[in-house]
Structures are given as C-alpha cells and as structure tokens.
Design a protein around this motif. Structure first.
Motif, PDB file in Angstrom:
ATOM      1  N   SER A  28      17.039 -16.995 -12.853  1.00  0.00           N
ATOM      2  CA  SER A  28      15.755 -16.826 -13.529  1.00  0.00           C
ATOM      3  C   SER A  28      15.376 -15.514 -13.692  1.00  0.00           C
ATOM      4  O   SER A  28      14.240 -15.239 -14.489  1.00  0.00           O
ATOM      5  CB  SER A  28      14.783 -17.652 -12.690  1.00  0.00           C
ATOM      6  N   ARG A  29      15.771 -14.573 -13.265  1.00  0.00           N
ATOM      7  CA  ARG A  29      15.295 -13.217 -13.337  1.00  0.00           C
ATOM      8  C   ARG A  29      16.352 -12.281 -13.951  1.00  0.00           C
ATOM      9  O   ARG A  29      16.214 -11.436 -14.745  1.00  0.00           O
ATOM     10  CB  ARG A  29      14.654 -12.620 -11.997  1.00  0.00           C
ATOM     11  N   VAL A  30      17.604 -12.210 -13.184  1.00  0.00           N
ATOM     12  CA  VAL A  30      18.530 -11.240 -13.527  1.00  0.00           C
ATOM     13  C   VAL A  30      18.988 -11.699 -15.141  1.00  0.00           C
ATOM     14  O   VAL A  30      19.347 -10.464 -15.697  1.00  0.00           O
ATOM     15  CB  VAL A  30      19.710 -11.145 -12.508  1.00  0.00           C
ATOM     16  N   PHE A 100      13.987  -0.710  -8.813  1.00  0.00           N
ATOM     17  CA  PHE A 100      13.199  -1.576  -9.431  1.00  0.00           C
ATOM     18  C   PHE A 100      13.384  -2.850  -8.856  1.00  0.00           C
ATOM     19  O   PHE A 100      14.238  -3.275  -7.915  1.00  0.00           O
ATOM     20  CB  PHE A 100      13.536  -1.842 -10.844  1.00  0.00           C
ATOM     21  N   ASP A 101      12.213  -3.879  -9.159  1.00  0.00           N
ATOM     22  CA  ASP A 101      12.310  -5.065  -8.778  1.00  0.00           C
ATOM     23  C   ASP A 101      13.215  -5.993  -9.890  1.00  0.00           C
ATOM     24  O   ASP A 101      13.125  -5.548 -10.853  1.00  0.00           O
ATOM     25  CB  ASP A 101      11.208  -5.794  -8.250  1.00  0.00           C
ATOM     26  N   ASP A 102      13.529  -7.185  -9.703  1.00  0.00           N
ATOM     27  CA  ASP A 102      14.250  -7.972 -10.597  1.00  0.00           C
ATOM     28  C   ASP A 102      13.165  -8.662 -11.467  1.00  0.00           C
ATOM     29  O   ASP A 102      13.693  -9.332 -12.596  1.00  0.00           O
ATOM     30  CB  ASP A 102      15.398  -9.125 -10.040  1.00  0.00           C
ATOM     31  N   ASP A 103      11.773  -8.571 -11.221  1.00  0.00           N
ATOM     32  CA  ASP A 103      10.699  -8.800 -12.359  1.00  0.00           C
ATOM     33  C   ASP A 103      10.423  -7.682 -13.054  1.00  0.00           C
ATOM     34  O   ASP A 103       9.213  -7.698 -13.533  1.00  0.00           O
ATOM     35  CB  ASP A 103       9.786  -9.696 -11.475  1.00  0.00           C
ATOM     36  N   ASN A 104      11.045  -6.287 -13.027  1.00  0.00           N
ATOM     37  CA  ASN A 104      10.715  -5.266 -13.943  1.00  0.00           C
ATOM     38  C   ASN A 104      11.556  -5.086 -15.219  1.00  0.00           C
ATOM     39  O   ASN A 104      12.846  -5.511 -15.243  1.00  0.00           O
ATOM     40  CB  ASN A 104      10.809  -4.286 -13.159  1.00  0.00           C
ATOM     41  N   SER A 209       3.095  -2.654 -12.192  1.00  0.00           N
ATOM     42  CA  SER A 209       3.603  -4.033 -11.640  1.00  0.00           C
ATOM     43  C   SER A 209       2.878  -5.181 -11.764  1.00  0.00           C
ATOM     44  O   SER A 209       1.846  -4.995 -12.572  1.00  0.00           O
ATOM     45  CB  SER A 209       3.567  -3.922  -9.823  1.00  0.00           C
ATOM     46  N   HIS A 210       3.204  -6.415 -11.496  1.00  0.00           N
ATOM     47  CA  HIS A 210       2.085  -7.648 -11.603  1.00  0.00           C
ATOM     48  C   HIS A 210       0.902  -7.660 -10.767  1.00  0.00           C
ATOM     49  O   HIS A 210       0.075  -8.664 -10.862  1.00  0.00           O
ATOM     50  CB  HIS A 210       2.979  -8.885 -11.697  1.00  0.00           C
ATOM     51  N   LEU A 211       0.782  -6.504 -10.022  1.00  0.00           N
ATOM     52  CA  LEU A 211      -0.548  -6.420  -9.399  1.00  0.00           C
ATOM     53  C   LEU A 211      -1.623  -6.152 -10.247  1.00  0.00           C
ATOM     54  O   LEU A 211      -2.679  -5.989 -10.116  1.00  0.00           O
ATOM     55  CB  LEU A 211      -0.658  -5.468  -8.262  1.00  0.00           C
TER      56      LEU A 211
HETATM   57 MN    MN Z   1       7.326  -9.640  -8.145  1.00  0.00          MN
END
Ligand code: MN
Ligand code: UDP
Length: 278
Positions: A28-30, A100-104, A209-211
C-alpha cells in the motif's frame, strides 16, 4: 553551493536515504515510492522493514533491510528501526543521512539542492519542528527540554553530527535512549542532538508531514521547492496535496495519494507521451 577545500559540491551520491516501513505497508505504501521517486535515487535509498519480502527485494534491487525489529507501531519497535537506519548510515561513508517515512514523497532534485547549500562537515540537524514549543520530560531523574523534528516530515543529519551522536545511538543505542526517555524515536533524536549535544534544529519549511493541512500548500511550490511531503488517508480525514496541472489529470480514484500525478509533473518528459503516465 558550499564548497570546501578540495571537495566537490554535495551530489545525490553523498546522501544516504532511509525509509522506514513495515511488512503490511509494502503493497500500500512502498509500491508507490518504487513507481515514483525511488527511480530518481535507486542507489542511495534503502527501505528498513521487518519481514523478508522477495517481491520487494527484487523491485528495489536488494535495497530492503529486514531489521528483525518487531512489527508494531509502538515506541520500542519504531526506535529499533530508526536505530537500524542509523547503523546502516554510519557504515556508508556518505556526507548526509536523510530519514523519511513510507508515506513521504521525496523530490530528489530538491533534496540535493537543499543539501548543496549546507556544510556537511559542521553539525546539522535539518527538519520540521514537531511542536511550536520545546518538549519537556525527564531523563535519569533530571528535567530536560528540547526541540525535535517530526520523523514523518523527513529530516537530514550531517555526518559530522552523526559521529557525535554515537554514544546515544550506535549498536541499537537509539532504542535504549528512547526507552530511558520514554519518548518516540524522532523525539529521541531531538533529545540527543538538541539537548545532549546542544546542536540547534535547523528549521526547514521545505519538509511537510501529514500533521499539516496539505491542500493548503501552493501547487507551484510543490514542484519547484518542496523537498518532502506526505498524505493521510484515514476514514475520518482525507489529507493530500492539491495539484492543478491540466496535462496530468490522473483521477483521485486512481491516485489517491497524488504522488503519481506529482511525479509526472516533476518529471514531465517522462510522462508526457503515455496515456497513463506512470
Ligand atoms: Mn504517517
Ligand atoms: N510503521 C512501522 N510499524 C508499524 C506501523 C508503522 O514501522 O507497525 C512505520 C510506517 O511504515 C511509517 C511510520 O512508522 O514509516 C509512521 O507510521 P504511520 O504513517 O502509519 O503513522 P503516523 O505516525 O504517521 O501517524
């Protein structure tokens, strides 16, 4: 660009990019990352995960590291993974570590441009502050206060600084420091850097970020300036960037994160001629 004695300006190959992920997010992300920005930094980017996944090992050219950390979204497991990222970075001889995170989404060209202007032989911790006030907690019975960068916006650390972080970081040290502090992994990095080592966080407004409310970002700056961004697609809130390039009008149903569309806009030559440009 900053140029030091006998040194070339910082280039992509001077950067070690680590992406934190977990088995259940590979598909779903990578996958979206592999289909988009990973193509621009295949040799420099490594995914830190918690299972052996032959499909993704193959797709990344062997750049999946099974950290053997546990698979939950808890302080212990996330700090274990960040520790593995640090240890791998230290084994590379690169000037910069960027997490990074995998939603970046990472705009690789802009990342290089950002770091070209910073001296890697000095102490640098570049990120987006998580709070607009210092975090306060206790460490070994002492009150400590410090700023920290949100892991989910992406952050970069110079080699000079990473070396000084060793006493709190190497060989799984991030995990232990995070346990003593009882704070999340990104918060622990802030503690080590801005409290123990007294190195100030360099605030960047190119990292998101999604914040944040992502559709408030100006579409023009997304392609021309922004280094990283994210998405949050929960049941309650749909948080994703707004794009307005009529050439690449991939419907939201096919590209809910908008990363594929953004990538096409950034790499317009690559996507221009195909019907489904990804
Ligand atoms: Mn996240
Ligand atoms: N993550 C993980 N293990 C988990 C859940 C999440 O390693 O069990 C990773 C995930 O891949 C991502 C980061 O932790 O890189 C943050 O997770 P997520 O975006 O789901 O949550 P957030 O903390 O941003 O709300």
């Amino acid at each position: 660009p900053v140029k030091h004695k006998n040194e070339s300006p910082t280039a992509l190959d001077d950067i070690f990019i680590s992406v934190k992920t977990t088995g259940k997010f590979h598909q779903s992300r990578v996958q979206i990352i592999i289909d988009t920005w990973f193509r621009d930094a295949k040799l420099q980017t490594y995914f830190f995960t918690d299972i052996d996944d032959a499909n993704f090992v193959q797709q990344t050219g062997g750049h999946m590291v099974n950290t053997l950390c546990n698979k939950t979204h808890t302080r212990k497991d996330l700090s274990c993974k960040l520790g593995a990222e640090y240890d791998h970075y230290m084994k590379s001889n690169k000037r910069w570590w960027c997490h990074f995170d995998d939603d970046n989404y990472v705009n690789v060209g802009r990342l290089v441009a950002m770091l070209r202007d910073v001296n890697h032989t000095k102490d640098f911790y570049i990120g987006k502050p998580s709070l607009n006030y210092p975090f306060v907690t206790t460490y070994e019975g002492e009150e400590v206060r410090f700023w920290f960068a949100t892991g989910g916006a992406g952050l970069c650390i110079s080699r000079a600084l990473a070396i000084k972080m060793k006493p709190w970081c190497s060989d799984g040290g991030i995990y232990q420091t995070s346990e003593k502090l009882r704070a999340p992994d990104d918060c622990t990095l802030g503690f080590i850097i801005s409290n123990r080592l007294a190195v100030q966080l360099t605030e960047s407004n190119l990292l998101h970020s999604h914040l944040e409310i992502l559709n408030k970002l100006n579409p023009a700056t997304l392609t021309e300036q922004v280094v990283s961004l994210s998405y949050g697609l929960g049941a309650k809130r749909q948080n994703f960037i707004q794009l307005n390039d009529s050439r690449f009008n991939i419907p939201i149903s096919e590209d809910p994160t908008r990363f594929r569309t953004l990538h096409c806009i950034i790499q317009s030559d690559l996507c221009k001629h195909s019907v489904r440009p990804y």
